[in-house]
Design an enzyme around this catalytic site. Structure first.
Site, PDB file in Angstrom:
ATOM      1  CB  ALA A 207      12.563   2.340  -1.930  1.00 19.16           C
ATOM      2  CB  CYS A 332      -0.865  -5.823  -5.257  1.00 21.78           C
ATOM      3  SG  CYS A 332       0.521  -4.692  -5.002  1.00 21.78           S
TER       4      CYS A 332
END
Length: 386
Positions: A207, A332
């Site tokens: 999301a 990441c």
């Protein structure tokens, strides 16, 4: 300096929209029941949970029962790759995994773990210089498909923005009865997510990439696809993912994707115009700059370059001091001291990969922001080079 900071790192995360925040706050304050409880507060939460599931399913052209709520894109990727691969091997004996060389580490490292700990054979598909998988390579790796447990190819790449031919890969996999999973985390809110048109059996979303909250995502799992749950200990999500559902975050995700889909076509055109203007300006104004990823088949909000003779860290610090937030690639992988596996896969040598920059545009990005960036970046590059 701009009057307000310029945020050009939407591929890493997006700010939560005001409308989404309102939904989340209302649910935290008023809809506090456990959706598994049978009393009134629990039933109320359960009704709203299923309403969110129906909204998301409709946006994906799926059925509500095919939506599994997770903690985000990484869990969705892990659940799909492990869950389908292990279940398929148990039911059919299929022992091969096929993934692309530019997958997010949530897919790539999960596939490597299945190889190293569970004995799967792993085929890693090469990509061309723009980061795109060849249909011929997919077909060659599949063969007759009889021993392939799962194919996983991402919809759009997080580092270089390249869009993969998922529908074509899906058609090929379907003709052989092989499940296809796609990591669509970067595509959420930017590309069509019709799972029937894409011909996928599993699709992952997070999301916070489309102006929703962090900590929530979903896995679309086509009915009938073999699947072993990776989270056990409860019967939630029809036994496919244990743990009490976070109803406020799930409702917020549904609202965020609904709004993103309503605006997608118009916003896609606006962002593509800004993107193309920025790409042209940077290639023209800075010597030794190269675009990474596809020029046309790329995310509408994504600009990724490498700058020869300048290290990314120095440029990013200077950009931050000048009021611009950007990145060198996947958030990441920040802090890693080896070249990006994506840039390696498209054939960039380490000395070029060290100068990778990514500018990802969003709802707040204006033409003035792009003009400011293209004005100051050449000066920053010159300073870092010297």
């Amino acid at each position: 300096m701009p009057s307000q900071p310029i945020y050009l790192d939407h591929a890493a995360t997006t700010p939560v929209r005001d409308e989404v925040l309102e939904v989340m706050q209302q649910f935290f304050a008023e809809i506090y029941g456990n959706p598994s409880s049978i009393h009134r507060a629990g039933r109320q939460a359960s009704v709203l949970l299923e309403r969110s599931r129906e909204t998301l399913a409709a946006l994906l052209n799926a059925r509500p029962g095919e939506i599994i709520f997770t903690s985000g894109g990484t869990e969705s990727d892990n659940a799909a790759v492990r869950g389908i691969a292990l279940a398929r091997r148990a039911s059919t004996g299929a022992n091969r995994l096929i993934v692309s060389a530019v997958e997010h580490k949530a897919v790539l490292e999960t596939a490597e773990d299945l190889r190293d700990r569970f004995g799967f054979q792993l085929d890693i598909l090469p990509v061309d210089g723009e980061g795109q998988v060849s249909i011929d390579d997919v077909a060659s790796a599949l063969g007759d498909g009889r021993n392939v447990a799962l194919v996983s190819v991402m919809y759009a790449n997080n580092e270089i923005g390249t869009i993969e031919p998922i529908a074509e890969i899906g058609s090929l996999c379907r003709s052989l009865g092989v499940p296809l999973h796609t990591d669509a985390v970067q595509a959420g809110g930017k590309l069509p997510l019709d799972v029937e048109a894409l011909q996928v059996d599993a699709l992952s979303l997070g999301a916070h990439k489309f102006y929703g909250p962090k900590g929530v995502g979903l896995l679309y799992l086509r009915s009938g696809t073999p699947f072993w749950p990776q989270m056990t200990g409860g019967g939630q999500e029809r036994g496919r993912r244990a743990g009490t559902e976070n109803v406020p975050l799930i409702a917020a995700m549904a609202k965020a994707l609904e709004l993103a889909e309503q605006e997608r076509v118009e916003e896609e055109k606006r962002l593509r115009d800004l993107r193309d203007h920025l790409i042209g300006a940077l290639l023209e104004s800075i010597e030794g700059v190269r675009l990474t990823g596809a020029r046309e088949k790329r995310l509408p909000n994504h600009v990724s370059i490498v700058v020869e003779g300048a290290e990314a860290e120095g440029m990013l610090i200077a950009l931050d001091l000048a009021g611009i937030a950007a990145s060198s690639g996947s958030a990441c992988a920040s802090g890693a001291h080896r070249p990006s596996h994506v840039l390696e896969a498209i054939g960039l040598p380490p000395h070029l990969a060290a100068g990778a920059l990514r500018f990802s545009l969003g709802r707040s990005t204006t033409a003035d922001d792009i003009d400011y960036l293209q004005k100051i970046l050449p000066k920053i590059v010159q300073r870092v080079r010297t």
